[in-house]
Write a protein that holds these residues in place. Structure first.
Motif, mmCIF file in Angstrom:
data_model
loop_
_atom_site.group_PDB
_atom_site.id
_atom_site.type_symbol
_atom_site.label_atom_id
_atom_site.label_comp_id
_atom_site.label_asym_id
_atom_site.label_seq_id
_atom_site.Cartn_x
_atom_site.Cartn_y
_atom_site.Cartn_z
ATOM 1 N N GLY A 115 0.842 -1.303 -0.371
ATOM 2 C CA GLY A 115 -0.376 -0.037 0.254
ATOM 3 C C GLY A 115 1.143 0.985 0.115
ATOM 4 N N LEU A 116 2.413 1.295 0.234
ATOM 5 C CA LEU A 116 3.263 2.251 0.246
ATOM 6 C C LEU A 116 3.749 2.888 -1.037
ATOM 7 C CD1 LEU A 116 3.861 2.734 3.903
ATOM 8 C CD2 LEU A 116 2.216 3.939 2.788
ATOM 9 N N PRO A 117 4.402 3.355 -1.503
ATOM 10 C CA PRO A 117 5.536 3.255 -2.568
ATOM 11 C C PRO A 117 6.711 2.828 -2.258
ATOM 12 C CG PRO A 117 4.884 5.180 -2.096
ATOM 13 C CD PRO A 117 4.059 4.621 -1.455
ATOM 14 N N ARG A 129 -1.341 -6.117 5.859
ATOM 15 C CA ARG A 129 -0.509 -4.903 6.535
ATOM 16 C C ARG A 129 0.327 -3.981 5.307
ATOM 17 N NH1 ARG A 129 3.720 -9.120 9.713
ATOM 18 N NH2 ARG A 129 2.535 -10.640 10.924
ATOM 19 N N THR A 130 0.663 -3.659 6.318
ATOM 20 C CA THR A 130 1.078 -1.193 5.786
ATOM 21 C C THR A 130 2.711 -2.256 5.275
ATOM 22 O OG1 THR A 130 -1.013 -0.433 6.228
ATOM 23 C CG2 THR A 130 0.973 0.178 5.142
ATOM 24 N N PHE A 131 2.777 -1.936 4.022
ATOM 25 C CA PHE A 131 4.731 -1.545 4.192
ATOM 26 C C PHE A 131 5.266 -0.523 2.748
ATOM 27 C CE2 PHE A 131 3.056 -6.135 2.881
ATOM 28 C CZ PHE A 131 3.660 -6.108 1.899
ATOM 29 N N LEU A 182 13.855 -6.221 3.716
ATOM 30 C CA LEU A 182 13.858 -5.652 1.729
ATOM 31 C C LEU A 182 12.848 -4.833 1.534
ATOM 32 C CD1 LEU A 182 14.225 -8.677 -0.071
ATOM 33 C CD2 LEU A 182 16.064 -6.771 0.147
ATOM 34 N N LEU A 183 11.386 -5.298 2.426
ATOM 35 C CA LEU A 183 10.210 -4.270 2.441
ATOM 36 C C LEU A 183 10.070 -3.066 2.538
ATOM 37 C CD1 LEU A 183 7.029 -7.171 2.648
ATOM 38 C CD2 LEU A 183 8.594 -6.091 0.470
#
Length: 388
Positions: free
Chosen positions: A62-64, A124-126, A372-373
């Motif tokens: 969900g994030l760049p 999850r958000t990452f 990495l994420l």
């Protein structure tokens, strides 16, 4: 979580999926059912002929940010002589801590583990995203799943790939490339009993084999630890006994390095063919470049770092055979090609995977993916402390 991974791997082993032999629908159906139950986004991949070559799982944070990929094949090597096995190749049971059956080591356990990691991340958000490629065209040598993944306009191109081949002692960060060709040697035909003595195509091809095998190749050079290697892999020509053959085909496989690449390999073969004094046609068949990641280059750094933090002594290794990492390297995508549980019988009899290693291997991949994420470390800490 490890029990769930083992259960999924068992179901996969019980659906034979020998490359180029079995129907892949049953093994893909198990995976699709497991993924659907957990609401994980997934879809089939197809080649230009419309044949299904793999399954792609895509989990967005969900994030760049960049996407990374985990890759494991769910097709397998053939069974070989089933009578030599001490258990059925599709048994999929656990005995004395070993998961048994074709694909247990290569690579259905890794496929189940990578699916579990994707399930943990889902929701999850990452930054960026994680793709899991489940290839069913790997053991054929076609790597159709990887090719379809890279060609798919809807898929985000990964910044790097970690391939789940087994073995806990090393992270494969490189491999020799190859250049392959057939050389057709021509000669004048005739009767073998004729008073006229004329070397036939088979005799001339035999001389070509000697020239090729006596060719001087360079040694290992620079940061690439392996030398090139030349192997004559086939020779076909002649029929019966009374005819001097006018055609003979020689197959040659040259494993290449940065210091001896495909161009150098082809030049060597053409020089040898020119020395025969008879027409010879060189037809290149396939070529992949060598590759090697530095230990501080991603995703190698993340995986080596996570293994070290888990207390393992894991060395960065360059493989002699080529692997799917070479295909990815040709596309400019860095890849590691191996870190997993201990195993026995890979591609052979009584294949099995050692499940006591699974919790540690799972923890290493979890941490590597998380790093990495999150844009994690690019260098390794010092002081590995042990091994599996």
């Amino acid at each position: 979580m490890t029990a769930e991974i083992v259960e999924l791997a068992q179901q996969l082993i019980r659906r034979p999926s020998r490359g180029g032999i079995d129907d892949y629908a049953p093994v893909l159906g198990v995976l699709e059912g497991w993924l659907t139950t957990r609401e994980l986004p997934h879809r089939r991949l197809y080649d230009d002929a419309g044949t299904c070559t793999g399954l792609l799982v895509e989990v967005s944070g969900g994030l760049p940010g960049p996407w990374w990929a985990l890759d494991a094949c769910v097709d397998t090597a053939p069974f070989g002589d089933e009578g030599a096995w001490s258990f059925p190749p599709d048994r999929g049971d656990v005995v004395d801590g070993w998961l048994r059956g074709r694909g247990a080591a290569d690579s259905k356990l890794a496929a189940a583990m990578f699916c579990a990691i994707a399930a943990e991340l889902h929701g999850r958000t990452f930054r960026g995203g994680l793709a899991v490629l489940l290839d069913v065209d790997e053991h054929t040598g076609g790597f159709g799943g990887a090719r379809a993944y890279l060609a798919d306009p809807a898929a985000v191109r990964p910044a790097g790939v970690m391939i789940g081949y087994p073995g806990p002692a090393e992270v494969v960060v490189g491999g020799r490339g190859f250049w392959r060709a057939t050389i057709v040697v021509h000669a004048e035909s005739g009767h073998s009993g004729s008073r006229r003595t004329t070397p036939g195509a088979v005799s001339r091809a035999a001389r070509l084999v000697r020239l090729l095998e006596e060719s001087e190749l360079p040694g290992a050079h620079g940061d690439f630890p392996l030398p090139p290697k030349l192997t004559v892999t086939s020779i076909r020509g002649g029929e019966g006994f009374s005819v001097v053959p006018d055609r003979c085909e020689v197959g040659v496989d040259i494993r290449t390095t940065p210091a001896f690449d495909a161009r150098a390999a082809e030049a060597l073969v053409r020089v040898a063919a020119a020395e025969l004094g008879t027409p010879a046609t060189v037809t290149p068949m396939a070529s992949w470049p060598p590759f090697r990641l530095a230990e501080d280059e991603q995703p190698a750094a993340a995986l080596l770092d996570a293994a070290t933090r888990a207390g393992l002594t894991v060395r960065a290794q360059t493989a002699g055979p080529s692997n799917i990492g070479n295909l990815l390297a040709a596309e400019g995508i860095p890849a590691t090609a191996g870190f997993g549980v201990r195993y026995e019988g890979l591609h052979g009899t009584d294949e099995r995977a050692y499940l006591a290693d699974l919790p540690t291997v799972l923890a290493v991949y979890r941490e590597a993916v998380s790093g990495l994420l999150a844009g994690g470390p690019t260098t390794r800490p010092e002081g590995p402390r042990g091994c599996l």
